[in-house]
Design a protein around this motif. Structure first.
Motif, PDB file in Angstrom:
ATOM      1  N   THR A   1       0.835  -1.204   0.000  1.00 41.06           N
ATOM      2  CA  THR A   1       0.000   0.000   0.000  1.00 41.06           C
ATOM      3  C   THR A   1       0.871   1.256   0.000  1.00 41.06           C
ATOM      4  OG1 THR A   1      -1.798  -1.143   1.122  1.00 41.06           O
ATOM      5  CG2 THR A   1      -1.790   1.237   1.280  1.00 41.06           C
ATOM      6  N   GLU A   2       1.873   1.276   0.852  1.00 43.14           N
ATOM      7  CA  GLU A   2       2.772   2.438   0.934  1.00 43.14           C
ATOM      8  C   GLU A   2       3.497   2.688  -0.384  1.00 43.14           C
ATOM      9  OE1 GLU A   2       5.563   2.005   4.128  1.00 43.14           O
ATOM     10  OE2 GLU A   2       3.973   1.700   5.616  1.00 43.14           O
ATOM     11  N   GLN A   3       3.961   1.630  -1.008  1.00 41.60           N
ATOM     12  CA  GLN A   3       4.767   1.783  -2.219  1.00 41.60           C
ATOM     13  C   GLN A   3       3.952   2.050  -3.473  1.00 41.60           C
ATOM     14  OE1 GLN A   3       8.136  -0.831  -2.761  1.00 41.60           O
ATOM     15  NE2 GLN A   3       8.022  -1.450  -0.605  1.00 41.60           N
ATOM     16  N   THR A   4       2.692   1.635  -3.475  1.00 40.90           N
ATOM     17  CA  THR A   4       1.855   1.831  -4.669  1.00 40.90           C
ATOM     18  C   THR A   4       0.914   3.017  -4.525  1.00 40.90           C
ATOM     19  OG1 THR A   4       0.178   0.302  -3.827  1.00 40.90           O
ATOM     20  CG2 THR A   4       1.866  -0.613  -5.305  1.00 40.90           C
ATOM     21  N   HIS A   5       0.753   3.532  -3.306  1.00 41.26           N
ATOM     22  CA  HIS A   5      -0.167   4.643  -3.021  1.00 41.26           C
ATOM     23  C   HIS A   5      -1.614   4.276  -3.340  1.00 41.26           C
ATOM     24  CE1 HIS A   5       3.411   6.970  -2.320  1.00 41.26           C
ATOM     25  NE2 HIS A   5       3.834   6.697  -3.530  1.00 41.26           N
TER      26      HIS A   5
ATOM     27  N   SER B   1      -5.214   2.199  -1.928  1.00 38.80           N
ATOM     28  CA  SER B   1      -5.849   1.923  -0.640  1.00 38.80           C
ATOM     29  C   SER B   1      -5.612   0.466  -0.265  1.00 38.80           C
ATOM     30  CB  SER B   1      -7.354   2.194  -0.717  1.00 38.80           C
ATOM     31  OG  SER B   1      -7.985   1.227  -1.528  1.00 38.80           O
TER      32      SER B   1
END
Length: 111
Positions: A51-55, A57
């Protein structure tokens, strides 16, 4: 092997690859796969890290991971309550290699 046999083999390759092609054809899933490819294949990543790396949800990542898992493109490893996702390089993605090689072999006569 004659041309008809080669075409039949390519047709079977396409049928075998359908799930994989559909799963990796989506741009969002491609971004998830790129993130997973950038990590240690045996360690994998958790949903939060993806989630953090792909932005994306968290529900979106979970949804796309499910599709990729069902197609056999990725695997999940459990450690207690934690799930780690990683690329399944040895099975379903290998079908794509066979498809490309069979098409290349067929097309060599036309070059």
């Amino acid at each position: 092997m004659d041309k008809q046999d080669q075409l039949q083999m390519i047709k079977e390759d396409f049928i075998n690859c359908q799930k994989v092609l559909l799963a990796i054809g989506d741009e969002t899933r491609q971004s998830i796969l790129l993130v997973l490819l950038g990590t240690d294949c045996q360690t994998g990543l958790r949903v939060g890290e993806i989630t953090e790396q792909t932005h994306l949800s968290r529900p979106a990542v979970s949804h796309h991971l499910k599709i990729l898992r069902e197609a056999g493109v990725i695997l999940m490893r459990k450690e207690g309550t934690k799930n780690y996702y990683y690329i399944n390089v040895r099975t379903e993605l290998g079908l794509l290699s066979k498809l490309v090689l069979d098409i290349d072999k067929y097309m060599q006569d036309f070059y």
